[in-house]
Design a protein around this motif. Structure first.
Motif, PDB file in Angstrom:
ATOM      1  N   UNK A   1       0.842  -1.180   0.000  1.00 13.46           N
ATOM      2  CA  UNK A   1       0.000   0.000   0.000  1.00 13.46           C
ATOM      3  C   UNK A   1       0.886   1.241   0.000  1.00 13.46           C
ATOM      4  N   UNK A   2       0.603   2.151  -0.863  1.00 10.31           N
ATOM      5  CA  UNK A   2       1.403   3.354  -1.005  1.00 10.31           C
ATOM      6  C   UNK A   2       1.058   4.366   0.070  1.00 10.31           C
ATOM      7  N   UNK A   3       2.078   5.062   0.530  1.00 12.25           N
ATOM      8  CA  UNK A   3       1.839   6.097   1.530  1.00 12.25           C
ATOM      9  C   UNK A   3       1.264   7.358   0.901  1.00 12.25           C
ATOM     10  N   UNK A   4       1.713   7.646  -0.341  1.00 16.39           N
ATOM     11  CA  UNK A   4       1.205   8.834  -1.027  1.00 16.39           C
ATOM     12  C   UNK A   4       0.478   8.417  -2.299  1.00 16.39           C
ATOM     13  N   UNK A   5      -0.575   9.132  -2.589  1.00 17.33           N
ATOM     14  CA  UNK A   5      -1.313   8.852  -3.825  1.00 17.33           C
ATOM     15  C   UNK A   5      -0.507   9.365  -5.015  1.00 17.33           C
ATOM     16  N   UNK A   6      -0.419   8.545  -6.087  1.00 17.13           N
ATOM     17  CA  UNK A   6       0.301   8.966  -7.281  1.00 17.13           C
ATOM     18  C   UNK A   6      -0.429  10.119  -7.950  1.00 17.13           C
ATOM     19  N   UNK A   7       0.352  11.034  -8.460  1.00 11.26           N
ATOM     20  CA  UNK A   7      -0.220  12.167  -9.172  1.00 11.26           C
ATOM     21  C   UNK A   7      -0.770  11.689 -10.516  1.00 11.26           C
ATOM     22  N   UNK A   8      -1.757  12.390 -11.016  1.00 10.11           N
ATOM     23  CA  UNK A   8      -2.397  12.023 -12.282  1.00 10.11           C
ATOM     24  C   UNK A   8      -1.403  12.068 -13.438  1.00 10.11           C
ATOM     25  N   UNK A   9      -0.408  12.942 -13.348  1.00 14.12           N
ATOM     26  CA  UNK A   9       0.608  13.059 -14.387  1.00 14.12           C
ATOM     27  C   UNK A   9       1.403  11.763 -14.527  1.00 14.12           C
ATOM     28  N   UNK A  10       1.684  11.093 -13.418  1.00 10.02           N
ATOM     29  CA  UNK A  10       2.423   9.835 -13.464  1.00 10.02           C
ATOM     30  C   UNK A  10       1.627   8.754 -14.194  1.00 10.02           C
ATOM     31  N   UNK A  11       0.330   8.750 -13.986  1.00  7.09           N
ATOM     32  CA  UNK A  11      -0.514   7.763 -14.676  1.00  7.09           C
ATOM     33  C   UNK A  11      -0.510   7.998 -16.178  1.00  7.09           C
ATOM     34  N   UNK A  12      -0.539   9.259 -16.600  1.00  5.70           N
ATOM     35  CA  UNK A  12      -0.501   9.554 -18.033  1.00  5.70           C
ATOM     36  C   UNK A  12       0.842   9.163 -18.626  1.00  5.70           C
ATOM     37  N   UNK A  13       1.930   9.452 -17.914  1.00  2.51           N
ATOM     38  CA  UNK A  13       3.255   9.098 -18.418  1.00  2.51           C
ATOM     39  C   UNK A  13       3.413   7.582 -18.503  1.00  2.51           C
ATOM     40  N   UNK A  14       2.869   6.883 -17.511  1.00  5.25           N
ATOM     41  CA  UNK A  14       2.966   5.423 -17.514  1.00  5.25           C
ATOM     42  C   UNK A  14       2.266   4.848 -18.739  1.00  5.25           C
TER      43      UNK A  14
END
Length: 53
Positions: A1-14
């Motif tokens: 479980x991640x401590x911080x939520x991933x930013x939306x930008x990371x999802x787009x780059x992925x």
């Protein structure tokens, strides 16, 4: 479980990186397939080396 939520930008780059990876893999497979067809064709001969030992 991640401590911080991933930013939306990371999802787009992925997603973009995944697409580029698929295109690169497809290109490699295409070049490999064309090479194999060329080498295994009946008319293929290795070029003669001039001035060999």
């Amino acid at each position: 479980m991640s401590l911080r939520k991933e930013h939306e930008l990371h999802n787009r780059r992925k997603g973009r990186n995944f697409g580029v990876g698929l295109l690169l893999a497809g290109f490699v497979v295409l070049v490999l397939a064309l090479t194999m067809v060329k080498v295994t064709s009946a008319g293929f001969t290795f070029p003669e080396i001039e001035g060999g030992e």
